[in-house]
Design a protein around this motif. Structure first.
Motif, PDB file in Angstrom:
ATOM      1  N   SER A  21       0.899  -1.057  -0.131  1.00 54.03           N
ATOM      2  CA  SER A  21      -0.010  -0.023   0.029  1.00 54.03           C
ATOM      3  C   SER A  21       0.955   1.126   0.070  1.00 54.03           C
ATOM      4  N   CYS A  22       0.385   2.294  -0.574  1.00 53.86           N
ATOM      5  CA  CYS A  22       1.144   3.715  -0.507  1.00 53.86           C
ATOM      6  C   CYS A  22       0.189   4.511  -0.476  1.00 53.86           C
ATOM      7  N   ALA A  23      -0.251   5.255   0.587  1.00 55.79           N
ATOM      8  CA  ALA A  23      -0.712   6.501   1.113  1.00 55.79           C
ATOM      9  C   ALA A  23      -0.181   7.677   0.841  1.00 55.79           C
ATOM     10  N   LYS A  81      -9.375   7.230  -0.437  1.00 56.43           N
ATOM     11  CA  LYS A  81      -8.214   7.004   0.636  1.00 56.43           C
ATOM     12  C   LYS A  81      -6.699   7.749   0.084  1.00 56.43           C
ATOM     13  N   THR A  83      -4.812   6.244  -1.840  1.00 54.14           N
ATOM     14  CA  THR A  83      -3.911   5.110  -1.649  1.00 54.14           C
ATOM     15  C   THR A  83      -3.871   4.179  -2.928  1.00 54.14           C
ATOM     16  N   TYR A  85      -2.292   0.353  -4.429  1.00 53.52           N
ATOM     17  CA  TYR A  85      -2.097  -0.906  -3.806  1.00 53.52           C
ATOM     18  C   TYR A  85      -1.463  -1.693  -5.070  1.00 53.52           C
TER      19      TYR A  85
END
Length: 127
Positions: A21-23, A81, A83, A85
């Motif tokens: 994940s990368c927010a 979000k 985000t 993935y």
């Protein structure tokens, strides 16, 4: 301040799965959030150059993958979000690398096309 925060790296056996994940947070100097950017994943194995893995367009419609991960990896994004993935299935030892999240304009596979980068997260696949 703009920031990409990665998570989900770790150790997995060959054939297993892992999801990265990368927010994203903040606005760029142009006033944009990362929801208007293409989001990509790169990886760098020990002794090798950083290579493109996958990218997804700002609206999630367009995707592009490196040949070696096609059919195994899936990139998705949730703009609610902020985000992105990377679902990694049927993993191989060759997938072992530091994985980096990136953001840029357009769907590209070259590093210079991406203006923003995460710190990277280690993924290790045992045989």
């Amino acid at each position: 301040q703009v920031q990409l925060v990665e998570s989900g790296g770790g150790l997995v056996q060959a054939g297993g799965s892992l999801r990265l994940s990368c927010a994203a947070s903040g606005r760029t100097s142009s006033g944009r959030t990362f929801n208007s950017y293409a989001r990509g994943w790169f990886r760098q194995a020990p002794g090798k150059e950083r290579e493109f893995v996958a990218v997804i367009s700002w609206n999630g419609i367009g995707t592009y993958y490196e040949d070696s991960v096609k059919g195994r990896f899936t990139i998705t994004r949730d703009n609610a979000k902020s985000t992105v993935y990377l679902q990694m299935n049927s993993m191989k030892p060759e997938d072992t690398a530091v994985y980096y999240c990136a953001a840029g304009d357009g769907i590209r596979r070259i590093r210079s096309a991406y203006d923003f980068w995460g710190r990277g997260t280690q993924v290790t696949v045992s045989s």
